[in-house]
Design an enzyme around this catalytic site. Structure first.
Site, PDB file in Angstrom:
ATOM      1  N   LYS A 191       0.319  -1.156  -0.395  1.00 51.20           N
ATOM      2  CA  LYS A 191       0.091  -0.054  -0.069  1.00 51.20           C
ATOM      3  C   LYS A 191       0.666   1.578   0.095  1.00 51.20           C
ATOM      4  O   LYS A 191       0.024   2.282  -0.436  1.00 51.20           O
ATOM      5  CB  LYS A 191      -1.205   0.027   1.374  1.00 51.20           C
ATOM      6  CG  LYS A 191      -2.789   0.385   1.299  1.00 51.20           C
ATOM      7  CD  LYS A 191      -2.952  -0.257   2.394  1.00 51.20           C
ATOM      8  CE  LYS A 191      -2.576  -0.365   3.668  1.00 51.20           C
ATOM      9  NZ  LYS A 191      -2.408   0.503   4.675  1.00 51.20           N
ATOM     10  N   ARG A 242      -8.822   1.585  10.772  1.00 53.25           N
ATOM     11  CA  ARG A 242      -8.477   0.165  10.425  1.00 53.25           C
ATOM     12  C   ARG A 242      -9.912  -0.860  11.019  1.00 53.25           C
ATOM     13  O   ARG A 242     -10.118  -2.175  11.144  1.00 53.25           O
ATOM     14  CB  ARG A 242      -7.435  -0.373  11.488  1.00 53.25           C
ATOM     15  CG  ARG A 242      -6.697   0.043  10.121  1.00 53.25           C
ATOM     16  CD  ARG A 242      -5.010  -0.520  11.695  1.00 53.25           C
ATOM     17  NE  ARG A 242      -4.929  -1.850  10.909  1.00 53.25           N
ATOM     18  CZ  ARG A 242      -3.441  -2.552  10.496  1.00 53.25           C
ATOM     19  NH1 ARG A 242      -2.948  -1.713  11.036  1.00 53.25           N
ATOM     20  NH2 ARG A 242      -3.682  -3.783  11.047  1.00 53.25           N
ATOM     21  N   ARG A 269      11.804 -13.123   6.237  1.00 51.89           N
ATOM     22  CA  ARG A 269      13.218 -12.641   6.150  1.00 51.89           C
ATOM     23  C   ARG A 269      14.084 -13.276   7.256  1.00 51.89           C
ATOM     24  O   ARG A 269      13.965 -12.984   8.191  1.00 51.89           O
ATOM     25  CB  ARG A 269      13.110 -10.986   6.622  1.00 51.89           C
ATOM     26  CG  ARG A 269      14.273  -9.541   6.509  1.00 51.89           C
ATOM     27  CD  ARG A 269      13.210  -8.362   5.943  1.00 51.89           C
ATOM     28  NE  ARG A 269      12.827  -7.796   7.170  1.00 51.89           N
ATOM     29  CZ  ARG A 269      12.999  -6.258   7.707  1.00 51.89           C
ATOM     30  NH1 ARG A 269      14.211  -6.280   7.276  1.00 51.89           N
ATOM     31  NH2 ARG A 269      12.966  -7.047   9.245  1.00 51.89           N
ATOM     32  N   ARG A 329      14.562 -11.937  13.212  1.00 51.35           N
ATOM     33  CA  ARG A 329      13.287 -11.075  13.924  1.00 51.35           C
ATOM     34  C   ARG A 329      11.814 -11.786  14.450  1.00 51.35           C
ATOM     35  O   ARG A 329      11.739 -12.527  13.302  1.00 51.35           O
ATOM     36  CB  ARG A 329      13.420  -9.772  13.888  1.00 51.35           C
ATOM     37  CG  ARG A 329      15.107  -8.751  13.731  1.00 51.35           C
ATOM     38  CD  ARG A 329      13.782  -7.333  12.924  1.00 51.35           C
ATOM     39  NE  ARG A 329      13.207  -7.611  12.828  1.00 51.35           N
ATOM     40  CZ  ARG A 329      12.562  -5.782  12.919  1.00 51.35           C
ATOM     41  NH1 ARG A 329      13.543  -4.784  12.441  1.00 51.35           N
ATOM     42  NH2 ARG A 329      11.530  -5.409  12.491  1.00 51.35           N
ATOM     43  N   ARG A 373      -0.662 -11.417  12.600  1.00 51.71           N
ATOM     44  CA  ARG A 373      -0.548 -10.445  12.565  1.00 51.71           C
ATOM     45  C   ARG A 373      -1.887  -9.691  10.791  1.00 51.71           C
ATOM     46  O   ARG A 373      -2.539  -8.504  11.511  1.00 51.71           O
ATOM     47  CB  ARG A 373       0.556  -9.229  11.992  1.00 51.71           C
ATOM     48  CG  ARG A 373       1.019  -7.707  11.759  1.00 51.71           C
ATOM     49  CD  ARG A 373       2.205  -7.390  12.295  1.00 51.71           C
ATOM     50  NE  ARG A 373       2.929  -7.749  11.176  1.00 51.71           N
ATOM     51  CZ  ARG A 373       3.288  -6.877  10.655  1.00 51.71           C
ATOM     52  NH1 ARG A 373       3.465  -5.549  10.242  1.00 51.71           N
ATOM     53  NH2 ARG A 373       5.030  -7.167   9.517  1.00 51.71           N
TER      54      ARG A 373
END
Ligand SMILES: [Zn+2]
Length: 227
Positions: A20, A95, A134, A167, A178
């Protein structure tokens, strides 16, 4: 191409990983309105130590969420600046349904409205794939991705041989959660604008140029373009 009336805002909705951010800047410049990201606005107010920023900080210091009404105050304050006289592209807000309601009520009192809501749609598994996987080098912080940019050896940095670590934010189960939370909270907002007939769905699971073209089509419809 542009927005006609003051306080007529375009919303850009999309899950984390929907791409986005880049698209928002492109779309805002096409519409000739500022790109207003709620997260940036909050950061800016806190840094400048404004009244709204200090109020937000006091909630954060107590470990509380910044209330929706305070974020809407910041958005309205932003809409008062001269560059937003033809409206704005809002990114990252609302949201949730209560946030959408709060925003709409406040805009209505100012004689404004949500003109169109664009939902950049990307399948859940693609979102997780983009966001997760990642790995970073402990020594030089080089960044790798399991799928898009893998290291030659799974556990070592290509450039310095340092150990790679992940991480917690980048772990698959954390990312999946999430995204699930976003969809749970925000799909009702998408449905709300669908019922109001102002929702435009854009397929975000295609090359960036194709997404741009679809965004342009979404805002080129008569009710969005200035006469
Ligand atoms: Zn390294």
């Amino acid at each position: 191409m542009g927005l006609q009336q003051h306080d007529d805002v375009v919303l850009l909705l999309g899950a984390p990983g929907a791409g986005k951010g880049t698209q928002a800047r492109f779309l805002a410049s096409t519409l000739g309105v500022p790109h207003v990201a709620s997260g940036d606005l909050l950061r800016e107010h806190r840094q400048r130590g404004t009244k709204l920023g200090r109020a937000a900080q006091s909630y954060m210091d107590r470990g509380d969420l910044v209330p929706d009404s305070l974020v809407v105050d910041m958005l309205c304050d932003r809409l008062d600046r001269p560059d937003a006289r033809r409206g704005a592209l809002l990114d990252g807000f609302p949201r949730t349904l209560p946030q959408a309601q709060s925003l709409e009520d406040r805009l209505a009192r100012r004689g404004g409205q949500v003109r169109v809501a664009i939902y950049v749609e990307v399948p859940m598994d693609v979102l997780v794939e983009r966001l997760a996987g990642r790995w970073l080098c402990k020594r030089c912080q080089a960044s790798y991705h399991e799928v898009f940019n893998p290291a030659r050896r799974a556990d070592r940095c290509d450039s310095c041989g340092g150990e790679l670590y992940q991480r917690s934010d980048d772990k698959r189960e954390v990312v999946a959660n999430r995204v699930a939370v976003y969809l749970r909270d925000t799909l009702p907002v998408v449905e709300r604008y669908e019922r109001q007939g102002i929702l435009r769905r854009v397929d975000g699971d295609q090359p960036i140029e194709a997404v741009r073209a679809a965004l342009l089509r979404a805002v080129a419809e008569p009710e969005v373009v200035a006469a």
